[in-house]
Enzyme design. Structure first.
Site, PDB file in Angstrom:
ATOM      1  N   LYS A   6      -0.856  36.419  -1.751  1.00 38.83           N
ATOM      2  CA  LYS A   6      -1.700  37.204  -0.830  1.00 38.83           C
ATOM      3  C   LYS A   6      -1.444  36.706   0.591  1.00 38.83           C
ATOM      4  O   LYS A   6      -1.886  35.626   0.977  1.00 38.83           O
ATOM      5  CB  LYS A   6      -3.191  37.033  -1.135  1.00 38.83           C
ATOM      6  CG  LYS A   6      -4.016  38.030  -0.304  1.00 38.83           C
ATOM      7  CD  LYS A   6      -5.433  37.590  -0.037  1.00 38.83           C
ATOM      8  CE  LYS A   6      -5.614  36.820   1.227  1.00 38.83           C
ATOM      9  NZ  LYS A   6      -5.319  37.552   2.477  1.00 38.83           N
ATOM     10  N   GLU A  17      -2.646  23.094   2.802  1.00 39.81           N
ATOM     11  CA  GLU A  17      -2.121  22.789   4.141  1.00 39.81           C
ATOM     12  C   GLU A  17      -3.136  23.341   5.121  1.00 39.81           C
ATOM     13  O   GLU A  17      -3.265  24.558   5.256  1.00 39.81           O
ATOM     14  CB  GLU A  17      -0.758  23.470   4.351  1.00 39.81           C
ATOM     15  CG  GLU A  17       0.330  23.025   3.401  1.00 39.81           C
ATOM     16  CD  GLU A  17       0.751  21.593   3.615  1.00 39.81           C
ATOM     17  OE1 GLU A  17       0.427  21.010   4.668  1.00 39.81           O
ATOM     18  OE2 GLU A  17       1.394  21.023   2.704  1.00 39.81           O
ATOM     19  N   CYS A  39      -0.479  24.797  13.478  1.00 40.15           N
ATOM     20  CA  CYS A  39      -1.347  23.765  12.887  1.00 40.15           C
ATOM     21  C   CYS A  39      -0.918  22.364  13.304  1.00 40.15           C
ATOM     22  O   CYS A  39      -1.745  21.467  13.412  1.00 40.15           O
ATOM     23  CB  CYS A  39      -1.348  23.902  11.382  1.00 40.15           C
ATOM     24  SG  CYS A  39       0.297  24.050  10.721  1.00 40.15           S
ATOM     25  N   GLU A  72     -10.432  21.859  16.201  1.00 35.83           N
ATOM     26  CA  GLU A  72      -9.168  22.583  16.284  1.00 35.83           C
ATOM     27  C   GLU A  72      -9.438  23.911  16.999  1.00 35.83           C
ATOM     28  O   GLU A  72     -10.267  24.705  16.554  1.00 35.83           O
ATOM     29  CB  GLU A  72      -8.605  22.856  14.890  1.00 35.83           C
ATOM     30  CG  GLU A  72      -7.284  23.568  14.965  1.00 35.83           C
ATOM     31  CD  GLU A  72      -6.702  23.894  13.608  1.00 35.83           C
ATOM     32  OE1 GLU A  72      -7.402  24.504  12.798  1.00 35.83           O
ATOM     33  OE2 GLU A  72      -5.540  23.537  13.369  1.00 35.83           O
TER      34      GLU A  72
HETATM   35  P1  NAD Z   1      -8.032  31.339   7.114  1.00 31.85           P
HETATM   36  O1  NAD Z   1      -8.441  30.178   6.311  1.00 31.85           O
HETATM   37  O2  NAD Z   1      -9.077  32.199   7.680  1.00 31.85           O
HETATM   38  O3  NAD Z   1      -7.124  32.324   6.255  1.00 31.85           O
HETATM   39  C1  NAD Z   1      -5.982  31.897   5.555  1.00 31.85           C
HETATM   40  C2  NAD Z   1      -5.797  32.779   4.354  1.00 31.85           C
HETATM   41  O4  NAD Z   1      -6.904  32.585   3.475  1.00 31.85           O
HETATM   42  C3  NAD Z   1      -5.750  34.269   4.673  1.00 31.85           C
HETATM   43  O5  NAD Z   1      -4.830  34.892   3.816  1.00 31.85           O
HETATM   44  C4  NAD Z   1      -7.162  34.716   4.342  1.00 31.85           C
HETATM   45  O6  NAD Z   1      -7.256  36.070   3.991  1.00 31.85           O
HETATM   46  C5  NAD Z   1      -7.488  33.833   3.156  1.00 31.85           C
HETATM   47  N1  NAD Z   1      -8.916  33.633   2.913  1.00 31.85           N
HETATM   48  C6  NAD Z   1      -9.935  33.693   3.812  1.00 31.85           C
HETATM   49  N2  NAD Z   1     -11.113  33.462   3.188  1.00 31.85           N
HETATM   50  C7  NAD Z   1     -10.831  33.251   1.882  1.00 31.85           C
HETATM   51  C8  NAD Z   1     -11.626  32.960   0.746  1.00 31.85           C
HETATM   52  N3  NAD Z   1     -12.951  32.849   0.816  1.00 31.85           N
HETATM   53  N4  NAD Z   1     -11.008  32.780  -0.444  1.00 31.85           N
HETATM   54  C9  NAD Z   1      -9.664  32.880  -0.539  1.00 31.85           C
HETATM   55  N5  NAD Z   1      -8.865  33.173   0.501  1.00 31.85           N
HETATM   56  C10 NAD Z   1      -9.426  33.356   1.700  1.00 31.85           C
HETATM   57  O7  NAD Z   1      -7.049  30.769   8.190  1.00 31.85           O
HETATM   58  P2  NAD Z   1      -6.298  31.576   9.334  1.00 31.85           P
HETATM   59  O8  NAD Z   1      -7.323  31.884  10.372  1.00 31.85           O
HETATM   60  O9  NAD Z   1      -5.505  32.681   8.755  1.00 31.85           O
HETATM   61  O10 NAD Z   1      -5.255  30.491   9.852  1.00 31.85           O
HETATM   62  C11 NAD Z   1      -5.558  29.556  10.828  1.00 31.85           C
HETATM   63  C12 NAD Z   1      -5.811  28.202  10.194  1.00 31.85           C
HETATM   64  O11 NAD Z   1      -4.749  27.820   9.348  1.00 31.85           O
HETATM   65  C13 NAD Z   1      -5.899  27.102  11.219  1.00 31.85           C
HETATM   66  O12 NAD Z   1      -7.010  26.282  10.952  1.00 31.85           O
HETATM   67  C14 NAD Z   1      -4.612  26.305  11.033  1.00 31.85           C
HETATM   68  O13 NAD Z   1      -4.637  24.985  11.413  1.00 31.85           O
HETATM   69  C15 NAD Z   1      -4.356  26.474   9.592  1.00 31.85           C
HETATM   70  N6  NAD Z   1      -2.941  26.309   9.316  1.00 31.85           N
HETATM   71  C16 NAD Z   1      -2.507  25.194   8.662  1.00 31.85           C
HETATM   72  C17 NAD Z   1      -1.163  25.009   8.407  1.00 31.85           C
HETATM   73  C18 NAD Z   1      -0.654  23.815   7.680  1.00 31.85           C
HETATM   74  O14 NAD Z   1       0.435  23.856   7.161  1.00 31.85           O
HETATM   75  N7  NAD Z   1      -1.373  22.729   7.603  1.00 31.85           N
HETATM   76  C19 NAD Z   1      -0.260  25.972   8.794  1.00 31.85           C
HETATM   77  C20 NAD Z   1      -0.726  27.089   9.467  1.00 31.85           C
HETATM   78  C21 NAD Z   1      -2.075  27.250   9.698  1.00 31.85           C
END
Ligand code: NAD
Length: 472
Positions: free
Chosen positions: A171, A246, A280, A379
């Site tokens: 997804k 991650e 990130c 962050e």
């Molecule tokens: P997010 O957590 O909102 O969403 C990430 C994914 O999770 C999306 O596909 C979203 O639809 C899904 N999601 C959201 N709620 C969910 C739930 N309740 N159950 C299951 N899936 C769910 O994050 P974002 O806003 O898309 O991305 C930004 C964040 O990601 C930042 O905090 C960033 O630091 C982190 N990030 C980390 C890395 C890493 O490798 N450590 C890499 C990129 C981004």
């Protein structure tokens, strides 16, 4: 331009979703809708997981050389789409085309290539006394990914999972789903066996939760925010499913008094503002020895002035918009709160000029930031850098480690041993000394609330393997 996609990819075919709802995809530079994708449902996840489960035994038993050959065909099909990938990410995320080509398209191709090579070698078994210890694929993997590196984060899960012999239900983020469709076009063209990789687009609360809670998903590999990672861990814990996470970061760029200040500040600012700060691993806290602090602030402010904001397709643009209006709002709130808390603005800020249309925020730098305050602890995920003075190496290490995150970091010094000593004391998953180059084979992942497990190279492959002991 309409980039609408109407189908999901299940069991080796493009199929109509169970329901008819759709999700609009916006171009964040123009604020125009450029297409829609299906809003998948739990019923679609059930079909996808069933296909992945059925495909698992045969894919797990496939000769490693044949799995490597399939990944090689996929690499060829994806590489042929390099320009389309870069353009699509520039459209749905706003990354300037030059960076999109190098990073958003180039990096996943490099990672996929590394797993073509690693897939060819079966995981080594070993003898421990009278035990034969073997490694086996975990099973069906649910992969849930964010929007900031929307193809790389998918490939960093799908490639090692397939190389290990697992099958996958993906997804992608609902904000940037279009580039995932290009990957699945390539998967179809490469002729991967039906059910080995499946795509269900949709929202986190509906499709993401259905994957994380599905009793037939053996492992959930997630990249995204720490809050969502926590939720996914809870869902997976109910059936003791494996998770790899991650998550977020607030990484420190430590600049010691004997550093090449020009290089350290220039590279540091570039790192913090890459992809409009939506990275990130971004070094969002610059820690500078007090004796060089004012000099560093002047260099950083000058570097920020050079960032031209605008259309990602304009060759002069160095900084694109944020991904959506909500993200822009969150970043602006952090900036306002920082000002209210007394931080000193040295570049950008809420009143700096930005293009009228699009979710832009000017590159912003704060000095005199309280290391315990929100600006230094939260962050922000936008182009916001804080610069903090430090006394000596011990103080630098203690401020660097004063974070609930621990994903990346940097040290700059004219003395390699001194830099290495500081790097070793930083509680974080990666440290670059004097601009050390990114290595796609090195383990990538976080300490503390930045995550669990590692991606990339052999470390990333290991996450998708189980260990069995056979006694004779
Ligand atoms: P997010 O957590 O909102 O969403 C990430 C994914 O999770 C999306 O596909 C979203 O639809 C899904 N999601 C959201 N709620 C969910 C739930 N309740 N159950 C299951 N899936 C769910 O994050 P974002 O806003 O898309 O991305 C930004 C964040 O990601 C930042 O905090 C960033 O630091 C982190 N990030 C980390 C890395 C890493 O490798 N450590 C890499 C990129 C981004």
């Amino acid at each position: 331009m309409d980039l609408t996609r109407t189908d999901l990819y299940l069991d080796g075919q493009w199929v109509t979703p169970a329901a008819t709802d759709t999700i609009p995809v916006e171009n964040p530079s123009t604020e125009q809708v450029i297409g829609t994708v299906p809003a998948g449902t739990a019923a679609d996840v059930d079909r996808a997981v069933a296909a992945a489960r059925t495909a698992f035994d045969s894919w797990a038993a496939t000769d490693p050389a044949d799995r490597a050959a399939a990944l090689d065909r996929l690499h060829g099909a994806l590489a042929a789409r390099t320009d389309e990938i870069a353009r699509t990410v520039a459209l749905e995320l706003g990354t300037p085309l030059r960076v999109a080509t190098r990073v958003q398209a180039g990096l996943p191709l490099a990672v996929l290539r590394s797993y073509v090579d690693l897939a060819a070698e079966p995981p080594a078994s070993q003898l421990v006394g009278n035990s034969l210890v073997v490694r086996e694929p975990v099973g069906v993997v649910g992969a849930i990914t964010p929007w900031n590196y929307p193809l790389h984060q998918v490939v960093a899960k799908v490639a090692p999972a397939l190389a290990a012999g697992c099958t996958v239900v993906l997804k992608p983020s609902e904000l940037t789903p279009l580039v995932a469709y290009l990957l699945f076009d390539a998967i179809h063209e490469a002729g991967l066996p039906p059910g080995v990789v499946n795509l269900v687009t949709g929202t986190g609360p509906v499709v993401g939760e259905a994957i994380a809670a599905h009793e037939d998903v053996d492992m959930v590999s997630f990249t995204g925010s720490t809050a969502t990672g926590r939720r996914i861990s809870h869902l997976a814990a109910d059936r003791i499913a494996r998770v790899a996470l991650e998550l977020g970061g607030k990484s420190a760029n430590v600049i010691l008094d004997d550093a090449d200040l020009g290089a350290a500040v220039k590279t540091g600012v570039g790192n913090a503002f890459l992809n409009s700060g939506q990275t990130c691993t971004a070094w969002t806290r610059m820690l500078v020895h007090r004796s060089r602090y004012d000099e560093a602030l002047a260099l950083a402010a000058r570097a920020a002035e050079n960032y031209q904001l605008g259309d990602p397709f304009d060759a002069a643009t160095r900084l694109g918009p944020l991904v959506c209006a909500a993200q822009r709002g969150r970043v602006r709130d952090h900036i306002e709160r920082g000002l209210a808390d007394g931080a000193r603005l040295i570049a950008g800020g809420p009143d700096a000029k930005v293009p009228e249309r699009g979710h832009f925020v000017a590159p912003t730098i704060f000095a005199d930031v309280d290391p315990d305050g929100a600006l230094a602890q939260e962050e922000i995920f936008g182009p916001v850098l804080v610069v903090i003075p430090v006394q000596d190496d011990d103080h630098a290490v203690s401020v660097a480690n004063n974070s609930r995150y621990g994903l990346a970091g940097a040290v700059w010094s004219g003395d390699d041993n001194r830099a290495l000593a500081v790097a070793r004391r930083m509680r974080t998953g990666a440290v670059d000394i004097n601009g050390g180059a990114f290595n796609p084979l090195a383990p990538f992942g976080g300490y503390k609330q930045s995550g669990l497990g590692r991606e990339l190279g052999t470390f990333g492959l290991d996450e998708f393997l189980q260990t069995k002991a056979i006694q004779r």
